[in-house]
Design a protein around this motif. Sequence first.
Motif, PDB file in Angstrom:
ATOM      1  N   PRO A  93       0.721  -1.316   0.322  1.00  0.00           N
ATOM      2  CA  PRO A  93       0.303   0.115  -0.063  1.00  0.00           C
ATOM      3  C   PRO A  93       1.136   1.326   0.214  1.00  0.00           C
ATOM      4  O   PRO A  93       2.465   0.975   0.489  1.00  0.00           O
ATOM      5  N   LEU A  94       0.105   2.498  -0.147  1.00  0.00           N
ATOM      6  CA  LEU A  94       1.025   3.851  -0.160  1.00  0.00           C
ATOM      7  C   LEU A  94       1.146   4.080   1.416  1.00  0.00           C
ATOM      8  O   LEU A  94       0.128   3.608   2.351  1.00  0.00           O
ATOM      9  N   GLU A  95       2.232   4.985   1.313  1.00  0.00           N
ATOM     10  CA  GLU A  95       2.361   5.081   3.001  1.00  0.00           C
ATOM     11  C   GLU A  95       1.031   6.211   3.691  1.00  0.00           C
ATOM     12  O   GLU A  95       0.810   5.912   4.820  1.00  0.00           O
ATOM     13  N   ASN A  96       0.690   6.371   3.143  1.00  0.00           N
ATOM     14  CA  ASN A  96      -0.778   8.081   2.974  1.00  0.00           C
ATOM     15  C   ASN A  96      -1.780   6.824   2.597  1.00  0.00           C
ATOM     16  O   ASN A  96      -2.441   8.011   2.324  1.00  0.00           O
ATOM     17  N   HIS A  97      -1.749   5.805   2.619  1.00  0.00           N
ATOM     18  CA  HIS A  97      -3.608   5.396   1.995  1.00  0.00           C
ATOM     19  C   HIS A  97      -4.334   6.037   2.930  1.00  0.00           C
ATOM     20  O   HIS A  97      -5.054   6.189   2.663  1.00  0.00           O
ATOM     21  N   ASP A  98      -4.488   5.422   4.176  1.00  0.00           N
ATOM     22  CA  ASP A  98      -5.520   5.497   4.694  1.00  0.00           C
ATOM     23  C   ASP A  98      -5.869   7.321   4.610  1.00  0.00           C
ATOM     24  O   ASP A  98      -7.366   8.172   4.777  1.00  0.00           O
ATOM     25  N   ASP A  99      -4.602   8.497   4.406  1.00  0.00           N
ATOM     26  CA  ASP A  99      -5.151  10.096   4.623  1.00  0.00           C
ATOM     27  C   ASP A  99      -5.979  10.212   3.381  1.00  0.00           C
ATOM     28  O   ASP A  99      -7.023  10.786   3.285  1.00  0.00           O
ATOM     29  N   LEU A 100      -5.247   9.469   2.112  1.00  0.00           N
ATOM     30  CA  LEU A 100      -5.803  10.188   1.065  1.00  0.00           C
ATOM     31  C   LEU A 100      -7.107   9.019   0.817  1.00  0.00           C
ATOM     32  O   LEU A 100      -8.164   9.790   0.096  1.00  0.00           O
ATOM     33  N   LEU A 101      -7.860   8.014   1.384  1.00  0.00           N
ATOM     34  CA  LEU A 101      -8.819   7.035   1.058  1.00  0.00           C
ATOM     35  C   LEU A 101      -9.534   8.406   2.172  1.00  0.00           C
ATOM     36  O   LEU A 101     -11.121   8.714   1.705  1.00  0.00           O
ATOM     37  N   GLU A 102      -9.203   9.248   3.232  1.00  0.00           N
ATOM     38  CA  GLU A 102     -10.538  10.111   3.525  1.00  0.00           C
ATOM     39  C   GLU A 102      -9.988  11.475   2.891  1.00  0.00           C
ATOM     40  O   GLU A 102     -11.923  12.212   2.911  1.00  0.00           O
ATOM     41  N   PHE A 103      -9.543  11.805   2.085  1.00  0.00           N
ATOM     42  CA  PHE A 103      -9.104  13.030   2.051  1.00  0.00           C
ATOM     43  C   PHE A 103     -10.329  12.876   0.219  1.00  0.00           C
ATOM     44  O   PHE A 103     -11.519  13.639  -0.023  1.00  0.00           O
TER      45      PHE A 103
END
Length: 353
Positions: A93-103
């Motif tokens: 996964p991407l390092e900031n996967h969760d932040d991107l999905l929240e965006f």
Amino acid sequence: MYVSRKHLLSVLNALYDSGTTKISVKHPCETIGELFRFDLEDNGIATVRFTQGAVTYQENREAVEIEHGSQVFEDLPDENSYIRGVIGGGLLPLENHDDLLEFVRRRGYPDLEAGHSPIMIGLDTNLMGFRIPEVLDIDPRTGRSDASDRPATTGYALSKGVKKELDWHYKHYETRRLTEAFGEEFARLQNQPAGDNREGFLGLYEFRRLASRRTADLVPAEDTDEIGTGDEEIIEAYRQYDIGNRKRVLLFSNDYGFIDNAQEAGVWAHHVSFPIDLPRTTTASWEDVANALYVLAVQFGVLQLPKITLYGVWDGKTGKHWQDEKVEVDVRSPVIEPKLGRAIQIVERFDQR
């Protein structure tokens, strides 16, 4: 034989059926050697072990430069490109996967029937070849929907400036140093894209795939020969797109400066972060492993597996081969070759129905 990206799973099936379930993926150069290995398991899952982390890989790459010079060194992707290829293939996964999905959750999932504006994906040059929307599962056609059955995004807003930046055409016109360093396989890279130009080709043909197979707008829309490149020009074109259409763009880049400037211009933008190193092990589906083999074969030019050599580029590779996302598979096993040939014929016939 030529095998498309979507049919590389047939190669894994052929290896598995021959009893080859523990597979080492090597660069032909001994100094680089094994990149990773994977075990094909019965349930469609593979355990992937990365043999060398980013630091070790870069040290080995620098050893190649000391021994063989800059042309050979530059044909190898740097450690960041290697990690981007692993991510783009779907192994991690991407390092900031969760932040991107929240965006995306806050900005996406438009209710078009209620009059919401369509949401379009924009990608900076440094991401175009790595299918980040599919990694995040937000592609408008294949991505997940929310509880109301609404997709996260509506289509793509593709920058003409990004496409212009991907028009790299430096090629190998002389491969003697490569063959001396890496082996005779690299004689086949004659007149083919060199080094990070292969990554540029991944991006260029991904741009064309999205433009032809997805709902897509070009930015700017007007037909002009004066297409600006660079962050300032690309961001300004997206700002004008945002205010000139009943659509909004979600813009992604691996460049913090690009994202800061886009946000200051009022464009919805978010940084995409890659990990700085690789874990020792991970698990992935067979499909993800096959997808990663395609990306990495193009980046490295040639990959060696047991009984099989994958050529991401070869003498005679044409624009049609790039468009169809083909690699050349040299099967070194007389047992596997006819079985794989029949399997590829069957899946290609099925595609034509």
